[in-house]
Design a protein around this motif. Sequence first.
Motif, PDB file in Angstrom:
ATOM      1  N   GLU A  70      -9.143  12.284  12.232  1.00 29.72           N
ATOM      2  CA  GLU A  70      -9.621  13.516  11.447  1.00 29.72           C
ATOM      3  C   GLU A  70      -8.597  13.720  10.281  1.00 29.72           C
ATOM      4  N   LEU A  71      -7.594  13.530   9.964  1.00 30.17           N
ATOM      5  CA  LEU A  71      -7.050  13.551   8.826  1.00 30.17           C
ATOM      6  C   LEU A  71      -7.593  12.859   7.734  1.00 30.17           C
ATOM      7  N   ALA A  72      -8.050  11.492   8.180  1.00 25.05           N
ATOM      8  CA  ALA A  72      -8.813  10.722   7.076  1.00 25.05           C
ATOM      9  C   ALA A  72      -9.954  11.274   6.645  1.00 25.05           C
ATOM     10  N   LEU A  73     -10.746  12.035   7.645  1.00 27.77           N
ATOM     11  CA  LEU A  73     -12.060  12.700   7.236  1.00 27.77           C
ATOM     12  C   LEU A  73     -11.585  13.975   6.515  1.00 27.77           C
ATOM     13  N   ILE A  74     -10.605  14.823   6.634  1.00 27.84           N
ATOM     14  CA  ILE A  74     -10.289  15.905   5.933  1.00 27.84           C
ATOM     15  C   ILE A  74      -9.588  15.691   4.608  1.00 27.84           C
ATOM     16  N   LEU A  75      -8.941  14.515   4.355  1.00 29.91           N
ATOM     17  CA  LEU A  75      -8.122  14.098   3.381  1.00 29.91           C
ATOM     18  C   LEU A  75      -9.053  13.270   2.394  1.00 29.91           C
ATOM     19  N   ASP A  76     -10.130  12.597   2.976  1.00 26.74           N
ATOM     20  CA  ASP A  76     -11.090  11.623   2.459  1.00 26.74           C
ATOM     21  C   ASP A  76     -10.223  10.440   1.975  1.00 26.74           C
ATOM     22  N   GLU A  77      -9.476  10.115   3.138  1.00 27.04           N
ATOM     23  CA  GLU A  77      -8.646   8.972   2.751  1.00 27.04           C
ATOM     24  C   GLU A  77      -9.318   7.724   3.924  1.00 27.04           C
ATOM     25  N   ASN A  78      -8.917   6.459   3.762  1.00 24.19           N
ATOM     26  CA  ASN A  78      -8.911   5.398   4.656  1.00 24.19           C
ATOM     27  C   ASN A  78      -8.077   5.759   5.823  1.00 24.19           C
ATOM     28  N   VAL A  79      -9.029   5.671   7.070  1.00 25.76           N
ATOM     29  CA  VAL A  79      -8.456   6.028   8.259  1.00 25.76           C
ATOM     30  C   VAL A  79      -7.152   4.932   8.622  1.00 25.76           C
ATOM     31  N   GLU A  80      -7.246   3.805   8.380  1.00 29.99           N
ATOM     32  CA  GLU A  80      -6.138   2.761   8.748  1.00 29.99           C
ATOM     33  C   GLU A  80      -5.021   3.036   7.945  1.00 29.99           C
ATOM     34  N   GLY A  90       0.980  -1.185  -0.050  1.00 29.67           N
ATOM     35  CA  GLY A  90      -0.087   0.000  -0.145  1.00 29.67           C
ATOM     36  C   GLY A  90       0.751   1.403   0.119  1.00 29.67           C
ATOM     37  N   GLY A  91       2.087   1.293  -0.350  1.00 26.34           N
ATOM     38  CA  GLY A  91       3.003   2.212  -0.264  1.00 26.34           C
ATOM     39  C   GLY A  91       2.603   3.279  -1.160  1.00 26.34           C
ATOM     40  N   ASP A  92       2.194   3.073  -2.498  1.00 26.10           N
ATOM     41  CA  ASP A  92       1.977   4.189  -3.423  1.00 26.10           C
ATOM     42  C   ASP A  92       0.721   5.065  -2.855  1.00 26.10           C
ATOM     43  N   THR A  93      -0.355   4.464  -1.934  1.00 26.29           N
ATOM     44  CA  THR A  93      -1.372   5.135  -1.420  1.00 26.29           C
ATOM     45  C   THR A  93      -0.797   5.682  -0.346  1.00 26.29           C
ATOM     46  N   TYR A  94       0.102   5.394   0.556  1.00 26.07           N
ATOM     47  CA  TYR A  94       0.585   6.232   1.745  1.00 26.07           C
ATOM     48  C   TYR A  94       1.650   7.409   1.236  1.00 26.07           C
ATOM     49  N   THR A  95       2.127   7.138   0.022  1.00 23.91           N
ATOM     50  CA  THR A  95       2.840   8.299  -0.641  1.00 23.91           C
ATOM     51  C   THR A  95       1.853   9.646  -0.803  1.00 23.91           C
ATOM     52  N   ILE A  96       0.887   8.962  -1.505  1.00 19.39           N
ATOM     53  CA  ILE A  96      -0.185  10.100  -1.812  1.00 19.39           C
ATOM     54  C   ILE A  96      -0.755  10.850  -0.816  1.00 19.39           C
ATOM     55  N   ILE A  97      -0.986  10.136   0.381  1.00 24.09           N
ATOM     56  CA  ILE A  97      -1.386  10.771   1.484  1.00 24.09           C
ATOM     57  C   ILE A  97      -0.411  11.536   2.165  1.00 24.09           C
ATOM     58  N   TYR A  98       0.833  11.220   2.019  1.00 24.72           N
ATOM     59  CA  TYR A  98       1.836  11.918   2.589  1.00 24.72           C
ATOM     60  C   TYR A  98       2.097  13.299   1.802  1.00 24.72           C
ATOM     61  N   LEU A  99       1.622  13.226   0.551  1.00 24.22           N
ATOM     62  CA  LEU A  99       1.793  14.697  -0.397  1.00 24.22           C
ATOM     63  C   LEU A  99       0.676  15.339   0.016  1.00 24.22           C
TER      64      LEU A  99
END
Length: 287
Positions: A63-73, A29-38
């Motif tokens: 809270e970041l998951a809600l703001i960024l519309d990403e999976n909380v895990e 899931g590293g590519d997803t993590y990288t996008i979230i980091y950006l």
Amino acid sequence: MANKKFFWIKLKQDFFNDPYIKLLRRMAGGDTYTIIYLEMLVKSASTNGMLYFQGAGQDIGEELALILDENVEDVRALLAYLEAKKLITHPEIREDVFLVASADLTGSETDSASRVRKFRERQSLHSNGKALQSNTHVTNGNDKLEIEIEKELDIDKEIETEGEIEKKQSHPTATVRQQLSDAIEKNGFSLVLTPFQSENLLAYVEDDHMEVGVVIRSLEEASNNGKRNYNYVRAILENKLKEGITTVAKWDASKRDFQERRNANQVPTNDENAEWAQEMEAHWAGD
């Protein structure tokens, strides 16, 4: 009308070759993590690298998951990785997050500066057009257009001047930043101060209009007294602000006045600045 300010992140050419980023991308899931980091870097661009916890979620991850519309895990897994690699810190409140890389990647521009930049682009195109038409007859209509362009240039020059003044007043130069960085290193604070605390020291120049020499001398005084910690330096600077001392010249004058009063037995023999700094340091530490 208020002059808006725009922020962005600017990735270096070797961003994806950074070992921490390469390791992150190789994780499941590293590519997803990288996008979230950006996304986090973009979100923090206007807050000097800080992501503040507002209490909408159970923790900063939710809270970041809600703001960024990403999976909380996914967000929590990324935060755990960034924490382990010291790419984030928690300067004051545990749930608040400071992105260490943000300062090097963030850029900004006021809308007036944007108008100037766009006008220069138009002006460049216009100049090229004039060169191509140098042998053609210029009509009255073109003369009128030329006058309007010159007027626009005058207006934008005024805007640019105001923008440059604002920039000089609001943002320390690279030289000032380097001077402070050198002083932090020279006086043994490089392994003591967090990036957030270093930025706070810089804010005394940027926001309180202190000479960088005053901040540097505070670092030197703290080091000479064997007090290499942020709270002690901050106490000295707060004391100087309280006394209206924002320049090295004023500091020197105050020191001479203090010595004269001491010689006249009008003040105690102890160093007032050091004593006050110790009291304030204890206060901020909760003692």
